[in-house]
Write a protein that holds these residues in place. Structure first.
Motif, PDB file in Angstrom:
ATOM      1  N   ALA A   1       0.832  -1.211   0.000  1.00 40.68           N
ATOM      2  CA  ALA A   1       0.000   0.000   0.000  1.00 40.68           C
ATOM      3  C   ALA A   1       0.867   1.261   0.000  1.00 40.68           C
ATOM      4  N   ASP A   2       2.048   1.188   0.618  1.00 35.84           N
ATOM      5  CA  ASP A   2       2.935   2.357   0.629  1.00 35.84           C
ATOM      6  C   ASP A   2       3.395   2.688  -0.785  1.00 35.84           C
ATOM      7  N   LEU A   3       3.671   1.632  -1.550  1.00 31.45           N
ATOM      8  CA  LEU A   3       4.108   1.870  -2.932  1.00 31.45           C
ATOM      9  C   LEU A   3       2.991   2.565  -3.707  1.00 31.45           C
ATOM     10  N   GLU A   4       1.789   2.125  -3.475  1.00 29.45           N
ATOM     11  CA  GLU A   4       0.647   2.720  -4.180  1.00 29.45           C
ATOM     12  C   GLU A   4       0.456   4.180  -3.747  1.00 29.45           C
TER      13      GLU A   4
ATOM     14  N   GLU B   1       0.749 -11.696  -0.273  1.00 27.06           N
ATOM     15  CA  GLU B   1      -0.191 -11.863  -1.382  1.00 27.06           C
ATOM     16  C   GLU B   1       0.447 -11.349  -2.682  1.00 27.06           C
ATOM     17  N   ALA B   2       1.031 -10.162  -2.590  1.00 26.56           N
ATOM     18  CA  ALA B   2       1.640  -9.547  -3.779  1.00 26.56           C
ATOM     19  C   ALA B   2       2.799 -10.408  -4.270  1.00 26.56           C
ATOM     20  N   TYR B   3       3.538 -10.970  -3.333  1.00 23.00           N
ATOM     21  CA  TYR B   3       4.675 -11.813  -3.696  1.00 23.00           C
ATOM     22  C   TYR B   3       4.195 -13.058  -4.444  1.00 23.00           C
ATOM     23  N   ARG B   4       3.112 -13.625  -3.936  1.00 20.40           N
ATOM     24  CA  ARG B   4       2.584 -14.831  -4.592  1.00 20.40           C
ATOM     25  C   ARG B   4       2.117 -14.501  -6.004  1.00 20.40           C
ATOM     26  N   ASP B   5       1.504 -13.306  -6.118  1.00 15.17           N
ATOM     27  CA  ASP B   5       1.061 -12.864  -7.443  1.00 15.17           C
ATOM     28  C   ASP B   5       2.245 -12.785  -8.387  1.00 15.17           C
ATOM     29  N   ALA B   6       3.305 -12.095  -7.900  1.00 21.80           N
ATOM     30  CA  ALA B   6       4.491 -11.873  -8.734  1.00 21.80           C
ATOM     31  C   ALA B   6       5.134 -13.201  -9.105  1.00 21.80           C
ATOM     32  N   ALA B   7       5.105 -14.156  -8.187  1.00 16.51           N
ATOM     33  CA  ALA B   7       5.747 -15.453  -8.437  1.00 16.51           C
ATOM     34  C   ALA B   7       4.821 -16.413  -9.202  1.00 16.51           C
ATOM     35  N   GLY B   8       3.642 -15.941  -9.535  1.00 19.42           N
ATOM     36  CA  GLY B   8       2.695 -16.753 -10.302  1.00 19.42           C
ATOM     37  C   GLY B   8       2.147 -17.923  -9.501  1.00 19.42           C
ATOM     38  N   GLU B   9       2.060 -17.753  -8.202  1.00 15.76           N
ATOM     39  CA  GLU B   9       1.587 -18.859  -7.370  1.00 15.76           C
ATOM     40  C   GLU B   9       0.058 -18.974  -7.316  1.00 15.76           C
TER      41      GLU B   9
END
Ligand SMILES: Cc1cc2nc3c(=O)[nH]c(=O)nc-3n(C[C@H](O)[C@H](O)[C@H](O)COP(=O)(O)O)c2cc1C
Ligand code: SF4
Length: 574
Positions: A506-509, A565-573
């Protein structure tokens, strides 16, 4: 008779007191206020705007250590400790006896010789802890500062082959001015317009167009102002012109004055370059003796024109042209909302041309070599050459005069850069370029460059680089508009939070949202550009930032659900 400039001497008076006493006491402010018939609070308001004016005793020897990112990469922290230990002064304070004052400051224009500091405005370069102890010991034993100061090197590492160099070809004093004898002012403007020369201060506005606009406004007189504020961290190319070919700049200012119908030119010199003052004053005097400055310039009757120098007082925002004019008029350097432009109503309300050091020097060369040969260099939209200040992780830092259109790869090869991980073009207000973009061309059509190229190798920490930039903007925001004042503070806190391992996606956003808000709603280029590098870096290196909020978080045991969650998204999990 057109009015003669009666320049408000407030900054000069403040400098006189500051130099004599090392600070500005209440009674000094009161005396200046009385002399200028100004309210005390207005004088104090100006005084407190500028970094180099102190309201409390600041030491017999005032030391400013550069805190820019290139200094940070070259041992700022170690030197800070060495200065503290050697002087006994606290950071941003004075030692008990009032002898040494120790402060950090934004870039001092010595990025090719970092780490560097100013002591009583004399330059000290390539510092090491041992050198710091030696300098302080010598000062304690009474050696005068100028005897200890370093000679600033101006290493021109590259000029285009053949007869293509523009700025750093041989300079014969007065040669460009000879052309004025056979040209009417409007013909000079046309010659510069034909050359296609663009402003080199960052906005790239065509120089001839600006001069034409200035002429188009009827007025009893007009002014020429040379912007020698060069405050963008990593930039030192104007320093090289001021040091190596000051006569060329003075010729450019005379040509501009003749072209627009001015009687006075003013060279606004950043206080960090005060050590160049004797050279510049001697150069102006030389042109007076040659008959090119002063009352009744014989070769150009009835043209009267002279040049004076105004020293700034430490404020990056004063490089912005309207803030610079405010400063010249002895006020706080707060930029204007752009309702009128200086070419219409500028210094003291008269039409004014503000041009960068390099732009004016290049204009002198245009007259000397001719508009068509100049136009044949470079690219269609950015003719001619451009000076680049190259520094950071490379073997040959220094000044490069390149023909516009050179690729990033060619520049990095010339500079001897290896294992490059990130390149910052045009300073913190500019853009970051990834090694995958090495085939981009440095020119208006592709990658315009404001004059600074900072090279970082793969070992450098991108977050640290961006944090340094944000801290810089936070300090340098003039504070007049909320998006910039608050936005830079928030960006700085966000990056600090991330670097401490407390960041979330959220900080990045939110960084992105604040950056966009600042871009759209800030009054001047400082606020508009200050989030640009972070946002571009987040676009270029999304995995890096995602990992940052994750891994830093994991190190601290703060792995957030959302980040995972974001990490899993990025890793295609998913
Ligand atoms: C925050 C800020 C700082 C600036 N600093 C400088 C500077 O140090 N030197 C400079 O020539 N232009 C600087 N500029 C650009 C000037 O506002 C202006 O465009 C320039 O002096 C015009 O000269 P040119 O047309 O010859 O480029 C700055 C702009 C901004 C927004
Ligand atoms: S954008 Fe920042 S520096 Fe520019 S006027 Fe607003 S507060 Fe001042």
């Amino acid at each position: 008779m057109p009015p003669v400039e009666n320049h408000p001497p407030l900054l000069d008076l403040l400098w006189a007191c500051q130099d004599a006493k090392g600070f500005l006491a209440d009674e000094d402010i009161a005396a200046i206020a009385k002399r200028l018939e100004m309210p005390f609070i207005d004088v104090e308001g100006v005084c407190t705007f500028y970094h180099f004016f102190h309201r409390k005793p600041a030491g017999k020897y005032i030391i400013y250590l550069n805190s820019s990112i290139l200094s940070e990469c070259n041992g700022f922290e170690e030197l800070r400790k060495a200065f503290q230990e050697a002087t006994g002064a606290p950071w941003n304070g004075v030692d008990r006896k009032g002898v040494f004052g120790l402060y950090d400051t934004s870039c001092i224009g010595l990025s090719d010789q970092e780490p560097a500091a100013l002591i009583n405005f004399h330059p000290f370069t390539r510092l090491t802890p041992e050198k710091v102890f030696r300098i302080i010991k010598a000062l304690q034993s009474g050696v005068p500062v100028p005897e200890l100061a370093d000679r600033v090197e101006n290493q021109v590492r590259y000029i285009p082959p053949g007869d293509k160099a523009v700025l750093f070809r041989e300079h014969t004093p007065g040669r460009s001015l000879e052309q004025l004898k056979s040209l009417r002012p409007e013909e000079v403007v046309e010659e510069v317009r034909t050359s296609g020369l663009r402003g080199m201060g960052g906005a790239f506005f065509p120089v001839g167009e600006k001069w034409k606009l200035c002429r188009s406004h009827e007025a009893p007189t007009r002014y020429v102002v040379c912007n020698a504020d060069e405050g963008e961290p990593g930039t030192f190319k104007d320093r090289a012109i001021l040091s190596l070919v000051p006569g060329l700049l003075i010729e450019g200012m005379i040509i501009a004055g003749y072209a627009v119908g001015a009687r006075q030119g003013i060279l606004y010199l950043r206080a960090e370059y005060r050590y160049l003052l004797p050279l510049l004053e001697a150069t102006i005097e030389q042109y007076r003796k040659m008959g090119w400055l002063g009352k009744h310039i014989p070769a150009l009757e009835p043209f009267d024109y002279d040049i004076r120098i105004q020293i700034g007082a430490g404020a990056y925002v004063c490089g912005e042209e309207t803030a610079l004019l405010e400063s010249l008029m002895g006020r706080r350097g707060e930029p204007w909302t752009k309702v009128v432009f200086p070419v219409e109503r500028g210094y003291l309300g008269f039409p004014t041309v503000v041009n960068n050091v390099e732009s004016l020097s290049a204009a002198a060369r245009v007259l000397e070599i001719g508009a068509s040969p100049y136009r044949s260099l470079g690219t269609t939209q950015s003719p001619g050459t451009r000076l680049l200040s190259v520094a950071g992780d490379c073997e040959r830092p220094g000044i490069y005069e390149i023909e516009w259109g050179m690729t990033v790869r060619e520049l990095l090869d010339l500079a001897g850069a290896r294992d490059t991980g990130y390149i910052q073009f045009s300073g913190p207000s500019g853009i970051g370029v990834a090694p995958t973009e090495k085939d981009r061309r440095i020119c208006f059509e592709d990658l315009p460059c404001g004059g600074s190229v900072m090279i970082f190798d793969q070992k450098r920490d991108l977050l640290r680089i961006l944090s340094n930039f944000t801290t810089f903007f936070k300090h340098e925001s003039c504070g007049v508009c909320t998006p910039c004042r608050a936005g830079n503070f928030i960006l700085s806190r966000k990056l600090e939070k991330i670097s401490r391992g407390l960041g979330r996606s959220a900080d990045l956003e939110e960084i992105r949202q604040w950056g966009n808000l600042m871009r759209v709603t800030s009054r001047c280029g400082l606020g508009k550009a200050s989030a640009q590098s972070i946002i571009r870096a987040m676009d270029q290196y999304p995995d890096y930032f995602q990992k940052l909020v994750l891994e830093k978080g994991r190190e601290k045991g703060f792995l957030m659900e959302e980040a995972l969650e974001a990490y899993r998204d990025a890793a295609g999990e998913h």
